[in-house]
Scaffold this active site. Structure first.
Site, PDB file in Angstrom:
ATOM      1  CD1 TRP A 182      -4.529  -7.824  -5.990  1.00  0.00           C
ATOM      2  CD2 TRP A 182      -4.178  -9.220  -4.316  1.00  0.00           C
ATOM      3  NE1 TRP A 182      -3.468  -7.259  -4.929  1.00  0.00           N
ATOM      4  CE2 TRP A 182      -3.516  -8.220  -4.238  1.00  0.00           C
ATOM      5  CE3 TRP A 182      -4.230 -10.296  -3.303  1.00  0.00           C
ATOM      6  CZ2 TRP A 182      -2.874  -8.022  -2.584  1.00  0.00           C
ATOM      7  CZ3 TRP A 182      -3.664 -10.160  -2.202  1.00  0.00           C
ATOM      8  CH2 TRP A 182      -3.055  -8.826  -1.778  1.00  0.00           C
ATOM      9  CD  GLU A 223      -8.291  -7.177  -6.640  1.00  0.00           C
ATOM     10  OE1 GLU A 223      -8.219  -8.352  -6.612  1.00  0.00           O
ATOM     11  OE2 GLU A 223      -8.784  -6.296  -5.945  1.00  0.00           O
ATOM     12  CE  LYS A 225      -3.453  -3.501  -1.860  1.00  0.00           C
ATOM     13  NZ  LYS A 225      -3.948  -4.404  -0.942  1.00  0.00           N
ATOM     14  CG  ASP A 258     -10.590  -3.716  -4.424  1.00  0.00           C
ATOM     15  OD1 ASP A 258     -10.721  -2.692  -3.631  1.00  0.00           O
ATOM     16  OD2 ASP A 258     -10.518  -4.903  -3.725  1.00  0.00           O
ATOM     17  CG  HIS A 261      -6.851  -2.447  -4.994  1.00  0.00           C
ATOM     18  ND1 HIS A 261      -6.663  -3.471  -5.295  1.00  0.00           N
ATOM     19  CD2 HIS A 261      -7.154  -2.525  -3.569  1.00  0.00           C
ATOM     20  CE1 HIS A 261      -6.804  -4.450  -4.410  1.00  0.00           C
ATOM     21  NE2 HIS A 261      -7.146  -3.953  -3.114  1.00  0.00           N
ATOM     22  CG  HIS A 285     -12.770  -7.325  -5.726  1.00  0.00           C
ATOM     23  ND1 HIS A 285     -11.554  -7.664  -5.303  1.00  0.00           N
ATOM     24  CD2 HIS A 285     -13.429  -8.360  -6.263  1.00  0.00           C
ATOM     25  CE1 HIS A 285     -11.707  -9.081  -5.660  1.00  0.00           C
ATOM     26  NE2 HIS A 285     -12.563  -9.390  -6.147  1.00  0.00           N
ATOM     27  CG  ASP A 293      -7.177  -2.202  -0.030  1.00  0.00           C
ATOM     28  OD1 ASP A 293      -8.389  -1.902  -0.273  1.00  0.00           O
ATOM     29  OD2 ASP A 293      -6.519  -3.184  -0.050  1.00  0.00           O
ATOM     30  CG  ASP A 295     -10.337  -4.584   2.012  1.00  0.00           C
ATOM     31  OD1 ASP A 295     -11.050  -4.549   0.910  1.00  0.00           O
ATOM     32  OD2 ASP A 295      -9.089  -4.522   1.864  1.00  0.00           O
ATOM     33  CG  ASP A 325     -11.940  -7.745  -1.512  1.00  0.00           C
ATOM     34  OD1 ASP A 325     -11.935  -8.448  -0.673  1.00  0.00           O
ATOM     35  OD2 ASP A 325     -10.902  -7.526  -2.287  1.00  0.00           O
TER      36      ASP A 325
HETATM   37  C1  RNT Z   1      -6.330  -7.342  -1.897  1.00  0.00           C
HETATM   38  C2  RNT Z   1      -7.349  -7.524  -2.998  1.00  0.00           C
HETATM   39  C3  RNT Z   1      -7.805  -8.986  -3.153  1.00  0.00           C
HETATM   40  C4  RNT Z   1      -8.160  -9.553  -1.707  1.00  0.00           C
HETATM   41  C5  RNT Z   1      -8.849 -10.987  -1.908  1.00  0.00           C
HETATM   42  C6  RNT Z   1      -8.951 -11.558  -0.409  1.00  0.00           C
HETATM   43  O1  RNT Z   1      -5.953  -6.010  -1.475  1.00  0.00           O
HETATM   44  O2  RNT Z   1      -8.325  -6.714  -2.953  1.00  0.00           O
HETATM   45  O3  RNT Z   1      -8.909  -9.039  -3.717  1.00  0.00           O
HETATM   46  O4  RNT Z   1      -9.094  -8.587  -0.929  1.00  0.00           O
HETATM   47  O5  RNT Z   1      -8.319 -11.620  -2.651  1.00  0.00           O
HETATM   48 ZN    ZN Z   2     -10.026  -7.090  -4.185  1.00  0.00          ZN
END
Ligand code: RNT
Ligand code: ZN
Length: 417
Positions: A182, A223, A225, A258, A261, A285, A293, A295, A325
């Site tokens: 990513w 990945e 986003k 993820d 994303h 993720h 996003d 988290d 994640d």
């Molecule tokens: C970032 C991505 C990625 C990170 C990690 C730390 O938006 O989700 O996966 O969270 O690599």
């Molecule tokens: Zn991620």
């Protein structure tokens, strides 16, 4: 005397569900635990801030500052988690000994020996991530897609080094290593050239994956986003880009989704069965986005449950690599780990205790009213009693584990000043 579990088991039996079997299955589903929740995605190879379009907010006391502290915190967290785990390591968590240092392009297996020892002693596999952020060689926000060839080459070398390390992880643990690519590459404002950076991104990933590896051992992923902080207008690794890349390189690459994303009304749960029609394996993720996003810690919310339902419904437990994640720096970080992991497990247990065959049959015979009623009835099934039994068998408290964490906070975390 009938226990709560035995009563629950009888109720589930009416729906054709064997809860003992569900418990046994859940014990074997590995969920990959991200090391970066323990220190707000800082790592050990730099002093600078977290960059690359991601941000951990909050300043709760007690964050881990060294590999020893991080591993001790993970251990504490894992003792409160029933079930199978893998450890997910980022390249910036290299452990340098005796004042030695290696830049990202020069990382070697020996810099991750401590992680291998940690995982092996606990009988767990390791996953890995090159770190394309928080580094001075991120030039104008770009890494693998940079117009500057030297910059691109630096990051390609980093990616190749990570393939070798991922291979080392797999060989040492005997468990395949998911290696996720990513980058935060993108632009804050309307690009004048959208394709150029993506072509360079594609060529750079090609160059990384040209490093020899055994696809049975190393599972490279890309990945996607939709946007990041400071890269609101455009990302190189958009959904279409990464999905197409993975589709065109199925012999050496997996797509990774993820759930933070995508556009807010898109759901990854619906994308899982779509991808499973085409890819032998996919990776996830699991996170909790709030408005963006963000988290946040994974909870037992509707989308987490639906993600688990799709994995189980599609009979794809062996085909989907599940990783967590998120990074919340505003609450106890050990607790955040535990709550997120347990939420994912609760979602999987709920999915394993759902009468999928009955529900599918109702759909296929066009009995949608009955299907709706059964789906709603399922929401009232006594899953809590099954969870208690599962935790009991795993030797872990089913609830109220915060007392343990509070004690650890008092005795260990708050002493870190
Ligand atoms: C970032 C991505 C990625 C990170 C990690 C730390 O938006 O989700 O996966 O969270 O690599
Ligand atoms: Zn991620």
């Amino acid at each position: 005397m009938m226990t709560r579990y035995h009563m629950a088991k009888e109720i589930y039996k009416k729906y054709g569900i064997d809860t003992d079997q569900a418990i046994e299955k859940l014990k074997k589903i590995p969920v990959s635990l991200h090391c970066w929740q323990g220190d707000d995605v800082t790592g050990f190879d730099h002093d600078g801030p977290l960059t690359g379009g991601i941000q951990a907010t909050g300043n709760y006391p007690g964050k881990a500052r060294t590999p020893e502290e991080l591993m001790a915190d993970m251990d504490k967290a894992m003792r409160l988690m029933p079930g199978a785990k893998k450890i997910n390591v980022h390249a910036c968590y290299a452990v340098f000994e005796d004042g030695e240092f290696a830049d990202r392009d020069k990382l070697e297996s020996k810099h991750f020996k401590k992680w291998v020892e940690f995982a092996k002693r606990r009988g767990m596999g390791l996953d890995f991530n090159p770190t394309f952020f928080s580094h001075p060689k991120v030039k104008d926000g770009l890494t693998l897609s940079s117009p500057d060839e030297d910059i691109r080459n630096f990051w390609i070398e980093h990616g190749k080094a990570c393939i070798r390390i991922a291979n080392y992880f797999a060989e040492e643990t005997g468990i395949p290593c998911v290696m996720n690519i990513w980058t935060g590459d993108g632009f804050k404002d309307i690009p004048a050239d959208r394709m150029g950076p993506r072509i360079r991104y594609k060529q750079s990933i090609d160059a990384i994956l040209a490093e020899p590896f055994d696809f049975n051992n190393v599972k490279p992923c890309v990945e996607s986003k939709v946007f990041g902080i400071g890269v609101e207008a455009y990302t190189c690794g958009s959904a279409e880009f990464t999905l197409s890349y993975a589709a065109a390189n199925q012999d050496k690459c997996l797509p990774l989704m993820d759930n933070g994303h995508y556009h807010p009304t898109e759901v990854v749960s619906d994308k899982i069965p779509a991808l499973l029609c085409f890819f032998p394996e996919i990776a996830l993720h699991v996170t909790r986005p709030i408005r963006w996003d963000s988290d946040h810690v994974v909870l037992l919310d509707d989308e987490t449950k639906e993600i688990a339902q799709e994995i189980v419904r599609c009979n794809a437990l062996e085909r989907v690599y599940i990783a967590l994640d998120y990074f919340d720096a505003s609450i106890n970080r050990v607790s955040a780990w535990v709550t997120g992991y347990r939420s994912m497990q609760k979602a999987l247990l709920t999915a394993l205790c759902t009468p999928h065959d009955m529900l599918k049959e109702l759909q296929d015979s066009n009995q949608f009213s009955r299907k709706m009623v059964l789906m709603e009835d399922c929401k009232m099934l006594p899953i809590g009693a099954v969870w208690e039994e599962y935790c009991r068998q795993c030797g872990v408290a089913a609830d109220n584990y915060y007392d343990e964490i509070e004690k650890y906070e008092r005795e260990v975390l708050l002493k870190r000043v």
